[in-house]
Every structure is written in C-alpha cells, then in structure tokens.
Enzyme design. Sequence first.
Site, PDB file in Angstrom:
ATOM      1  N   GLU A  22      87.810  38.637  -6.844  1.00 39.72           N
ATOM      2  CA  GLU A  22      89.135  39.081  -7.289  1.00 39.72           C
ATOM      3  C   GLU A  22      89.229  39.028  -8.820  1.00 39.72           C
ATOM      4  O   GLU A  22      89.863  39.874  -9.450  1.00 39.72           O
ATOM      5  CB  GLU A  22      90.234  38.211  -6.658  1.00 39.72           C
ATOM      6  CG  GLU A  22      91.617  38.720  -6.984  1.00 39.72           C
ATOM      7  CD  GLU A  22      92.716  38.083  -6.137  1.00 39.72           C
ATOM      8  OE1 GLU A  22      92.419  37.517  -5.072  1.00 39.72           O
ATOM      9  OE2 GLU A  22      93.888  38.168  -6.566  1.00 39.72           O
TER      10      GLU A  22
ATOM     11  N   GLY B  95      68.255  48.073 -27.401  1.00 35.58           N
ATOM     12  CA  GLY B  95      69.495  48.852 -27.532  1.00 35.58           C
ATOM     13  C   GLY B  95      69.681  49.411 -28.931  1.00 35.58           C
ATOM     14  O   GLY B  95      69.948  50.605 -29.115  1.00 35.58           O
TER      15      GLY B  95
ATOM     16  N   ALA C 167      64.336  31.475 -31.854  1.00 31.25           N
ATOM     17  CA  ALA C 167      63.250  30.487 -32.006  1.00 31.25           C
ATOM     18  C   ALA C 167      62.031  31.140 -32.646  1.00 31.25           C
ATOM     19  O   ALA C 167      61.378  30.544 -33.525  1.00 31.25           O
ATOM     20  CB  ALA C 167      62.891  29.899 -30.652  1.00 31.25           C
TER      21      ALA C 167
ATOM     22  N   GLY D 233      52.097  41.748 -25.527  1.00 30.46           N
ATOM     23  CA  GLY D 233      53.224  41.022 -24.922  1.00 30.46           C
ATOM     24  C   GLY D 233      54.073  41.945 -24.061  1.00 30.46           C
ATOM     25  O   GLY D 233      53.832  43.150 -23.975  1.00 30.46           O
TER      26      GLY D 233
ATOM     27  N   GLN E 132      61.998  33.667 -34.666  1.00 23.33           N
ATOM     28  CA  GLN E 132      62.246  33.967 -36.091  1.00 23.33           C
ATOM     29  C   GLN E 132      61.805  32.792 -36.951  1.00 23.33           C
ATOM     30  O   GLN E 132      61.219  32.969 -38.019  1.00 23.33           O
ATOM     31  CB  GLN E 132      63.736  34.237 -36.322  1.00 23.33           C
ATOM     32  CG  GLN E 132      64.195  35.567 -35.748  1.00 23.33           C
ATOM     33  CD  GLN E 132      65.680  35.811 -35.927  1.00 23.33           C
ATOM     34  OE1 GLN E 132      66.318  35.214 -36.787  1.00 23.33           O
ATOM     35  NE2 GLN E 132      66.243  36.695 -35.116  1.00 23.33           N
TER      36      GLN E 132
ATOM     37  N   HIS F  38      72.245  37.794 -35.987  1.00 19.15           N
ATOM     38  CA  HIS F  38      72.788  36.460 -35.734  1.00 19.15           C
ATOM     39  C   HIS F  38      72.600  35.661 -37.029  1.00 19.15           C
ATOM     40  O   HIS F  38      71.551  35.796 -37.682  1.00 19.15           O
ATOM     41  CB  HIS F  38      71.981  35.825 -34.598  1.00 19.15           C
ATOM     42  CG  HIS F  38      72.698  34.745 -33.849  1.00 19.15           C
ATOM     43  ND1 HIS F  38      74.003  34.390 -34.082  1.00 19.15           N
ATOM     44  CD2 HIS F  38      72.276  33.932 -32.845  1.00 19.15           C
ATOM     45  CE1 HIS F  38      74.348  33.415 -33.245  1.00 19.15           C
ATOM     46  NE2 HIS F  38      73.314  33.116 -32.493  1.00 19.15           N
TER      47      HIS F  38
ATOM     48  N   GLU G 230      88.140  34.545  -3.446  1.00 21.41           N
ATOM     49  CA  GLU G 230      89.258  33.948  -4.178  1.00 21.41           C
ATOM     50  C   GLU G 230      88.839  33.435  -5.558  1.00 21.41           C
ATOM     51  O   GLU G 230      89.684  33.062  -6.359  1.00 21.41           O
ATOM     52  CB  GLU G 230      89.860  32.784  -3.379  1.00 21.41           C
ATOM     53  CG  GLU G 230      90.744  33.217  -2.224  1.00 21.41           C
ATOM     54  CD  GLU G 230      91.989  33.995  -2.656  1.00 21.41           C
ATOM     55  OE1 GLU G 230      92.369  33.943  -3.836  1.00 21.41           O
ATOM     56  OE2 GLU G 230      92.569  34.690  -1.787  1.00 21.41           O
TER      57      GLU G 230
END
Length: 403
Positions: free
Chosen positions: A299, A95, A152, A115, A154, A175, A295
């Site tokens: 909804e 993204g 992980a 990969g 990284q 992060h 329910e």
Amino acid sequence: MSFSRSSAQALKQAVKFAAPASRQVARRSVSVLARQAPKAAMGANLGAVRGVKTLDFAGTKEVVYERADWPLDKLQDYFKNDTLAMIGYGSQGHGQSLNARDNGLNVIVGVRKGGESWKQAQEDGWVPGETLFDIPEAINKGTIIMNLLSDAAQSQTWPEIAPLITKGKTLYFSHGFSVVYKDDTHVIPPKDVDVILVAPKGSGRTVRTLFLEGRGINSSVAVYQDVTGKATEKAVGIAIAVGSGYCYETTFEKEVFSDLYGERGVLMGGIQGMFLAQYEVLRKNGHSPSEAFNETVEEATQSLFPLIGKYGMDYMYNACSTTARRGALDWAPKFRDANLPVFEALYKSVKDGSETRRSLEFNGRKTYREDLQKELDEIDNQEIWRAGKTVRALRPDSGKDEL
Ligand SMILES: NC(=O)c1ccc[n+]([C@@H]2O[C@H](COP(=O)([O-])OP(=O)(O)OC[C@H]3O[C@@H](n4cnc5c(N)ncnc54)[C@H](OP(=O)(O)O)[C@@H]3O)[C@@H](O)[C@H]2O)c1
C-alpha cells in the site's frame, strides 16, 4: 534523442501529472526573482523563460539551473573541444556516460581490463581501443576526468591516478566523499585543475531511464576548486549533459553529509528497518504474510508514497479516510520523537567520518561484491520480501515492466 524534444516531453509529462490543486500551490510558492523573462514571453514558450533563477524554497531563496538553459546545440558547442573520460562503469558511470554520449558529446570509458565493468561497457557499445580503455589511458586521452569508481576504489587508485590529472584537465566527482574525507581517503586534488561535482539524486539506473523517457533527474552541483573561473558553468553544463533536469547548488561537504545521512536514513536503511519492524509486529499478532506485506509495503509503494511524491504529504492525507487521518496525525509525532535520537546519532557518525571509514574498509576488500551480495541475499530470504514476490506477481500488470 533530440534535446528540445526531451524538454518538450518533460514539460508535457509535468502538465499531464499536475493536478489542478498542485498547480495552484506551485504557482503560489515559486517566485522567480532573477533573470525573469518579459511577461509577453511567458506561456507562449515556457522553455524561453526557464533557466538560471533564484527560487523561493519555503522561505529560503536558492539558485537553480534548468535543462532549458542548455539547449543541445549550446551543450555540444560548449564541450566541442572536450573529451569526457568516464572512469568507472558502475550504475552512475553507465547512466551518465550513455546519456552524455546520446547528447552528442565526445565520451570515452576507462575501467580495469577483464573486470565486470569492462564486460558491461562492451555490451553497451563501448569499443576497446576506440572508446573503451584501461584507466590510465582514458585519463590521458580525456580533458574532463569523471571519477566514478566506487568511493573505496577512488581512494585505493588515487596514487596512480593523481599524477595523470595534469594542468588543463578538469576533475569531476559525483560525491564529495573522497575529497571531503581526505584524511581517510588521501585524495588531494592537484592545485592547478578545476574540481567539480554533479551528484544525481537517484540511482544511476534512474539517471538513464528518466533520460530515455525524456525526463530528468535532479542533481546537486558544487565547485571545490575554480582555477579557470568557469568551474560552475562547466559543472552545470555537465550536469545537463549527463541527464539532469535541474540542479541546485551545494558544497562538497554539504553534499556528502546529506547524501550519506539520507541513504542510511529514510531513503534506504531507515525505511527498510521501519518496514521490517511493522511487519514483524503484525506477524507476531497472527496476521498472515499477505496481510502484513500489503499493510506495510504494497500500500505504501503502490498507493500512498506516489501521492506524496506527486502532490505532497497533505494531499496524501486528504486522499485517505478520516479514520486514517486522525490516527496517523496522532502517531506521527511519536514516530518523529522516537526516531530523532537515531537521526542525531546518524548525522554525528557521518560528520565525524565513522561512516566513511566503515565504507572504505568494507568496500575496499577484494571480496566487496560477494560480501555485499551475501547480505542482500539474506534480505531477499527474509519472509517479508519472499511474501512480497508473491504479492507483486498478483498485480494485474505483473511482468509488464520487469527491471
Ligand atoms: N549509485 C548511486 O546511486 C550513486 C548516486 C549518486 C552518486 N554516486 C557516486 O558515484 C560514484 C560511483 O558510484 P557507482 O554506484 O556508480 O559505482 P560503484 O558500484 O560504487 O563502483 C563501481 C565501479 O568501481 C570499479 N572498481 C571497484 N573497485 C575497483 C578497484 N580496486 N580498481 C578499479 N576499479 C574499481 C568497478 O570496476 P569493476 O567492475 O572492474 O570492479 C566499477 O566500475 C561514487 O562516488 C558514488 O558515491 C552514486
């Protein structure tokens, strides 16, 4: 896509969705305290009055940065000498890199050859040897190194990556995980580079789809190390480049604590557990799967949660019957009290690093993709979610917006 057009679309969208009541609330609660534009400009060109500002969030003043402050020509000019090296092509890598590329920035992708990501990047138009490289080569070519490998990975790849982050480059994360839990991850950034963070508050897929719709994700921005004195503006600029609509300030530590806590809680784990518990009790009491699912999930996601998202909790209550309102008001404190100890335990587990160690161990396995998929398949096979497929297929617009 033109930047100003996307801002205009976002504005149009906001106006379209704003109910009269919510617009009044917004006017009352948002007070612009800094860098306020002259009154005459207001209304004539809303874009010109938006930008860096301090807003009052329910009594606490916080600085926010908006896309309108970074028109496309300013963004392109600011990063004209930079190469954004996107390391990793999971949902965020995908993204963020595509949005930055569409915004006219110089972007390359670095992933391991052979990969899944290598394949996916090519499908998205990244060309081996031109804009797609293996990880070390991409880092060497980049000036802004966007480390969007899995958390992980990284940690696992840091010994090879660290020597390549040379003076003058900028190290970017989405992060605070690797840097904050350095005792477990051993990720310690070199002292002579800016270290910044932009954490979109949503999945990478949403980062892309909101951008394509001319809207923008909310992101937090943080600076861990400011060597050049420009780390904050760089972080905000990149936040806008990768598709953020607005960003708020945080620290690496606050970002990682709140993020790990939120996704384990209400955003994912909590809501999954709550849906399941409610569904199971209905089924035990003889309700059909379609009734129990409607329910519990249908909804919620189709009717009530979108109302909370657009106009707030009180609006959602007001849209429901007085019977519903009375009962929900009585039961909300019981759910709060029952859940509070679980949330306390969760925050502690995040803060003391237990969640990090669990994630590093599990997602560091060679078989992490298959292992995760096995558990997700189990969820998919639960009666509640099998019933959900049939319910969703019955929607009149079923199939029109397949993922
Ligand atoms: N996803 C979200 O919603 C979200 C939101 C905000 C922030 N973030 C943060 O953004 C970062 C990226 O997250 P993500 O969800 O986009 O990606 P992810 O799915 O966690 O990671 C996938 C990437 O890591 C690579 N990878 C995994 N193990 C590797 C290894 N041993 N060596 C080299 N590459 C390896 C994968 O390459 P292969 O295909 O080759 O395995 C793939 O490119 C993380 O820090 C995450 O916390 C994520």
